[in-house]
Motif scaffolding. Structure first.
Motif: not given
Length: 427
Positions: A219-233
């Motif tokens: 999920s976005d909440g998890e992906i932000y642990r490794a990434f600076d930015m995420a899509y708006d999907y």
């Protein structure tokens, strides 16, 4: 989220280029002549869709998708050479911009170097046949990250690129296990500690589908642990529901406000109206005045901004990923000045770290407010070409529209809206 991510990344404007279709030549060299124009839009990063050789087995269309990569460590000869990539990177840097490339680590083509040399690194079903979590992607073979030798190969490839580029846009990032991305970020930082990481994150329905098959997807909440930015999907369906009339502006505003408390303080959303996977904004939003307001509104939201090449001219046709399908640049629209102005406003601290809140007004008019101490900046956008009024928390008086320099009158806490976007502040 990556603890070291700076909220200053909310200032970024990313310009997306599909090299094959961007110019008549369709090469890395030919792109160089367009750099001054791209820079003039306020661009900070140029993001290139995949530039690697494209597989031939199970190819879709005549030329195939750039996301069906045959060799991660080479440049597609149709686009140029490795030296051409290095030269383009140098020219981008000399122009005051940075370069981001597409990384496609969920899958390769079905005739890739990796599939030939390491078939054990790929997903297979119980009968030993290649298995795809997403059966629609028939031109690719999906990788299996349970094999840690694959990790080493992929990270070494990233470090090779990190010597010349400044960021990675990671395709289908949630389907690649998060522990891999955490390790990759740590290792790449040894080569380039300033690397910017953008995840093509996804929405809830797709997450449920993949998890129901027993596979990892973040999920976005998890992906932000490794990434600076995420899509708006995560709210993409909400946006489309509002555009199509299935929901109200108030519904859409609610999910936008919810984003701001659902993620860590330093979360960065990449806002966009269109990208290579979806219809052009002007195809979805036919009314030109609506498109003007949506362009300003999307730029004014909290987060970085994506401009897909051609969007600045209101191009309606979405270039094919599988064919030679050049962008037709000549239109009767030009939002270049607006995009540049909105990017300039995005540099101000109030839009980077100020309190952010949206409210829906009557007649499909949306208000976005940034506040910091006693300073207030308000944007008002008519999303369906209606005039009306907007209530604002500002003292009565005459203000300047920061978009075009026109006068805006606040009387009894109300502004008259005549369909044009308005941004005012109390400084």
């Amino acid at each position: 989220m990556a603890d070291e991510t700076s909220v200053d990344l909310r200032k970024l404007q990313i310009y997306s280029v599909f090299v094959r279709n961007h110019t008549q030549e369709g090469t890395l060299k030919a792109l160089e002549k367009d750099l001054p124009r791209i820079k003039a839009l306020g661009t900070d990063f140029i993001w290139l869709l995949p530039i690697n050789p494209i597989g031939k087995v199970a190819r879709k269309g005549k030329l195939g998708s750039p996301y069906a990569i045959q060799d991660y460590r080479k440049v597609d000869p149709a686009l140029g050479t490795w030296d051409d990539l290095v030269h383009l990177a140098d020219q981008i840097h000399q122009s005051g911009m940075k370069l981001m490339i597409d990384i496609v680590y969920n899958h390769t083509s079905r005739d890739s170097v990796l599939l030939k040399d390491h078939p054990e690194w790929f997903l297979h079903d119980e009968t030993g046949k290649l298995y795809n979590k997403n059966p629609e992607w028939s031109d690719v073979a999906e990788l299996d990250y349970s094999n840690h030798d694959l990790w080493s190969y992929q990270i070494e490839t990233l470090k090779q690129y990190a010597k010349i580029v400044d960021g990675f846009r990671c395709d289908v990032a949630p389907q690649v296990p998060l522990p891999f991305w955490l390790e990759a970020r740590k290792e790449v930082a040894k080569t380039n500690p300033d690397t910017v990481w953008l995840a093509e994150s996804t929405g809830g329905d797709y997450i449920r589908e993949i998890r129901s098959k027993g596979f990892w997807i973040s999920s976005d909440g998890e992906i932000y642990r490794a990434f600076d930015m995420a899509y708006d999907y995560d709210i993409d369906q909400d946006w489309h529901d509002y555009l199509s009339g299935k929901s109200t502006l108030a519904d859409y505003v609610n999910v936008l406000n919810r984003q701001d408390v659902a993620y860590p303080y330093n979360y960065i959303k990449m806002r966009d109206l269109e990208n290579h996977d979806n219809l052009r904004a002007h195809q979805l939003i036919q009314n030109e005045n609506d498109l003007l307001n949506w362009t300003a509104f999307s730029e004014f939201q909290k987060g970085a901004m994506l401009v897909y090449a051609g969007q600045e001219y209101g191009v309606k046709h979405t270039p094919s990923l599988f064919e030679d399908d050049k962008i037709h640049w000549n239109t009767n629209l030009d939002f270049s000045g607006l995009i540049k102005k909105m990017h300039e406003l995005k540099q101000d601290r109030i839009q980077v770290a100020g309190k952010y809140e949206l409210t829906s007004q009557q007649n499909d008019i949306v208000q976005v407010q940034f506040s910091q101490k006693k300073e207030v900046r308000i944007g008002i956008f008519s999303l369906k070409s209606q005039s009306g009024v907007a209530k604002v928390k500002l003292e009565d008086g005459l203000y300047t529209n920061l978009i075009d320099g026109s006068d805006v009158k606040v009387k009894h806490g109300v502004i008259q809206i005549n369909q044009n976007p308005v941004i005012i502040e109390n400084r």
